[in-house]
Design a protein around this motif. Structure first.
Motif, mmCIF file in Angstrom:
data_model
loop_
_atom_site.group_PDB
_atom_site.id
_atom_site.type_symbol
_atom_site.label_atom_id
_atom_site.label_comp_id
_atom_site.label_asym_id
_atom_site.label_seq_id
_atom_site.Cartn_x
_atom_site.Cartn_y
_atom_site.Cartn_z
ATOM 1 N N ILE A 1 53.804 34.939 44.533
ATOM 2 C CA ILE A 1 54.967 34.836 45.409
ATOM 3 C C ILE A 1 55.620 36.211 45.470
ATOM 4 O O ILE A 1 55.976 36.782 44.435
ATOM 5 C CB ILE A 1 55.956 33.790 44.884
ATOM 6 C CG1 ILE A 1 55.269 32.418 44.780
ATOM 7 C CG2 ILE A 1 57.194 33.707 45.783
ATOM 8 C CD1 ILE A 1 56.096 31.382 44.044
ATOM 9 N N ALA A 2 55.781 36.741 46.678
ATOM 10 C CA ALA A 2 56.313 38.098 46.832
ATOM 11 C C ALA A 2 56.918 38.247 48.215
ATOM 12 O O ALA A 2 56.744 37.380 49.085
ATOM 13 C CB ALA A 2 55.201 39.127 46.621
ATOM 14 N N THR A 3 57.615 39.353 48.423
ATOM 15 C CA THR A 3 58.144 39.643 49.751
ATOM 16 C C THR A 3 56.993 39.760 50.752
ATOM 17 O O THR A 3 55.846 40.025 50.381
ATOM 18 C CB THR A 3 58.960 40.939 49.750
ATOM 19 O OG1 THR A 3 58.177 41.984 49.163
ATOM 20 C CG2 THR A 3 60.247 40.777 48.956
ATOM 21 N N ALA A 4 57.302 39.557 52.021
ATOM 22 C CA ALA A 4 56.280 39.378 53.047
ATOM 23 C C ALA A 4 55.253 40.513 53.080
ATOM 24 O O ALA A 4 54.043 40.274 53.096
ATOM 25 C CB ALA A 4 56.956 39.224 54.407
ATOM 26 N N GLU A 5 55.736 41.752 53.093
ATOM 27 C CA GLU A 5 54.797 42.873 53.200
ATOM 28 C C GLU A 5 53.923 42.990 51.961
ATOM 29 O O GLU A 5 52.718 43.256 52.054
ATOM 30 C CB GLU A 5 55.566 44.185 53.423
ATOM 31 C CG GLU A 5 56.257 44.294 54.774
ATOM 32 C CD GLU A 5 57.631 43.624 54.802
ATOM 33 O OE1 GLU A 5 58.299 43.723 55.844
ATOM 34 O OE2 GLU A 5 58.025 43.001 53.791
ATOM 35 N N LEU A 6 54.517 42.803 50.787
ATOM 36 C CA LEU A 6 53.751 42.882 49.548
ATOM 37 C C LEU A 6 52.762 41.724 49.458
ATOM 38 O O LEU A 6 51.602 41.908 49.054
ATOM 39 C CB LEU A 6 54.701 42.869 48.347
ATOM 40 C CG LEU A 6 54.068 42.950 46.958
ATOM 41 C CD1 LEU A 6 53.146 44.158 46.828
ATOM 42 C CD2 LEU A 6 55.157 42.987 45.883
ATOM 43 N N ALA A 7 53.186 40.534 49.848
ATOM 44 C CA ALA A 7 52.276 39.388 49.848
ATOM 45 C C ALA A 7 51.102 39.622 50.796
ATOM 46 O O ALA A 7 49.948 39.280 50.479
ATOM 47 C CB ALA A 7 53.031 38.119 50.236
ATOM 48 N N THR A 8 51.379 40.203 51.947
ATOM 49 C CA THR A 8 50.302 40.496 52.898
ATOM 50 C C THR A 8 49.312 41.482 52.308
ATOM 51 O O THR A 8 48.090 41.273 52.381
ATOM 52 C CB THR A 8 50.880 41.048 54.204
ATOM 53 O OG1 THR A 8 51.713 40.054 54.809
ATOM 54 C CG2 THR A 8 49.777 41.431 55.182
ATOM 55 N N TYR A 9 49.819 42.558 51.721
ATOM 56 C CA TYR A 9 48.930 43.550 51.113
ATOM 57 C C TYR A 9 48.065 42.905 50.028
ATOM 58 O O TYR A 9 46.852 43.139 49.958
ATOM 59 C CB TYR A 9 49.739 44.705 50.529
ATOM 60 C CG TYR A 9 48.895 45.677 49.739
ATOM 61 C CD1 TYR A 9 48.055 46.580 50.381
ATOM 62 C CD2 TYR A 9 48.916 45.675 48.343
ATOM 63 C CE1 TYR A 9 47.251 47.452 49.659
ATOM 64 C CE2 TYR A 9 48.121 46.537 47.618
ATOM 65 C CZ TYR A 9 47.288 47.427 48.285
ATOM 66 O OH TYR A 9 46.480 48.279 47.559
ATOM 67 N N LEU A 10 48.670 42.084 49.183
ATOM 68 C CA LEU A 10 47.910 41.463 48.094
ATOM 69 C C LEU A 10 46.918 40.430 48.619
ATOM 70 O O LEU A 10 45.847 40.232 48.027
ATOM 71 C CB LEU A 10 48.871 40.834 47.089
ATOM 72 C CG LEU A 10 49.716 41.843 46.300
ATOM 73 C CD1 LEU A 10 50.761 41.124 45.454
ATOM 74 C CD2 LEU A 10 48.853 42.745 45.427
ATOM 75 N N SER A 11 47.239 39.785 49.726
ATOM 76 C CA SER A 11 46.280 38.853 50.321
ATOM 77 C C SER A 11 45.041 39.598 50.805
ATOM 78 O O SER A 11 43.933 39.060 50.749
ATOM 79 C CB SER A 11 46.922 38.070 51.471
ATOM 80 O OG SER A 11 47.102 38.878 52.622
ATOM 81 N N TRP A 12 45.220 40.848 51.252
ATOM 82 C CA TRP A 12 44.074 41.670 51.652
ATOM 83 C C TRP A 12 43.180 42.022 50.463
ATOM 84 O O TRP A 12 42.013 42.359 50.640
ATOM 85 C CB TRP A 12 44.546 42.953 52.322
ATOM 86 C CG TRP A 12 45.252 42.750 53.623
ATOM 87 C CD1 TRP A 12 45.251 41.633 54.415
ATOM 88 C CD2 TRP A 12 46.080 43.705 54.298
ATOM 89 N NE1 TRP A 12 46.025 41.819 55.535
ATOM 90 C CE2 TRP A 12 46.543 43.087 55.488
ATOM 91 C CE3 TRP A 12 46.475 45.002 54.017
ATOM 92 C CZ2 TRP A 12 47.372 43.737 56.384
ATOM 93 C CZ3 TRP A 12 47.311 45.656 54.914
ATOM 94 C CH2 TRP A 12 47.754 45.028 56.092
#
Length: 226
Positions: free
Chosen positions: A69-80
């Motif tokens: 669970i993270a802020t949107a941009e960080l979550a997106t980067y980690l999903s990559w």
């Protein structure tokens, strides 16, 4: 519910059969008692993208199929990077099987530096409110003092707060003591100090300045029962 501290800003919460790890900076953290390979966690919560907070998220999350669970941009980067993520943003909340997570503002910066020295912008930094077992836990992340902490404390009576006191990059002891006055937690634990030369502090100074809450100075592995 068991809430334990593990050096720098690392906090572990064991509740309702779930284990939650906040800002799992383990490798490179001389003050922690944890080992990456020993972690069995269900959820990782990140306050922001700096490497000393993202830490070993990727390795731990992949080994445990943990939700990040993270802020949107960080979550997106980690999903990559192949991680299972849930994006949140400042002021937003979401309810999970262990409780509810709400992000608050924090005044800091946020970026992640890759192994090849590329700096990735990771959105706004955040504080985290956790509503679990009828208790409220506040992890301020990395932040300066800000007056809206008064609103956080008024709207969400806090049982346990984790506040940075290291100065240089965050609040120092004096500002953190004022934050306690604003937030009005029952118990407060100082974090984010003594890990690096820039943030060396004597936590007793913070203890001496706080008069409205119980202060617990925890060593790595110490826990609070809620």
């Amino acid at each position: 519910m068991k809430v334990s501290y593990h050096g720098h800003s690392v906090v572990k919460i064991e509740t309702n059969g779930k284990t939650i790890l906040i800002d799992p900076f383990i490798n490179g953290n001389d003050l922690t008692d944890l080992k990456v390979e020993d972690q069995r966690v269900d959820v990782i919560i990140l306050t922001h993208g700096h490497n000393d907070h993202v830490g070993d998220t990727e390795a731990i999350a992949k080994a445990n199929d943990a939700l990040v669970i993270a802020t949107a941009e960080l979550a997106t980067y980690l999903s990559w990077q192949g991680l299972k993520t849930h994006p949140l943003n400042i002021g937003g909340a979401a309810t999970f099987d262990f409780g509810t997570v709400k992000l608050t503002q924090a005044f800091h910066s946020a970026s992640y530096t890759t192994a090849d020295n590329q700096i990735i912008y990771t959105g706004m930094p955040a504080g985290v409110l956790l509503f679990i077992e009828d208790k409220t836990i506040y992890h301020a992340g990395d932040t300066s003092l800000f007056s809206d902490m008064q609103l956080i404390g008024e709207r969400h009576p806090i049982d346990l707060a984790f506040l940075p006191i290291g100065d240089n990059f965050t609040m120092g002891p004096e500002d953190a003591a004022t934050a306690v006055e604003f937030l009005k937690p029952k118990t407060v634990v100082p974090i984010h100090y003594n890990t690096f030369p820039y943030i060396v502090q004597d936590p007793q100074q913070f203890v001496d300045l706080v008069h409205s809450a119980e202060v617990k100075v925890l060593s790595a592995g110490d826990a609070v029962e809620l």
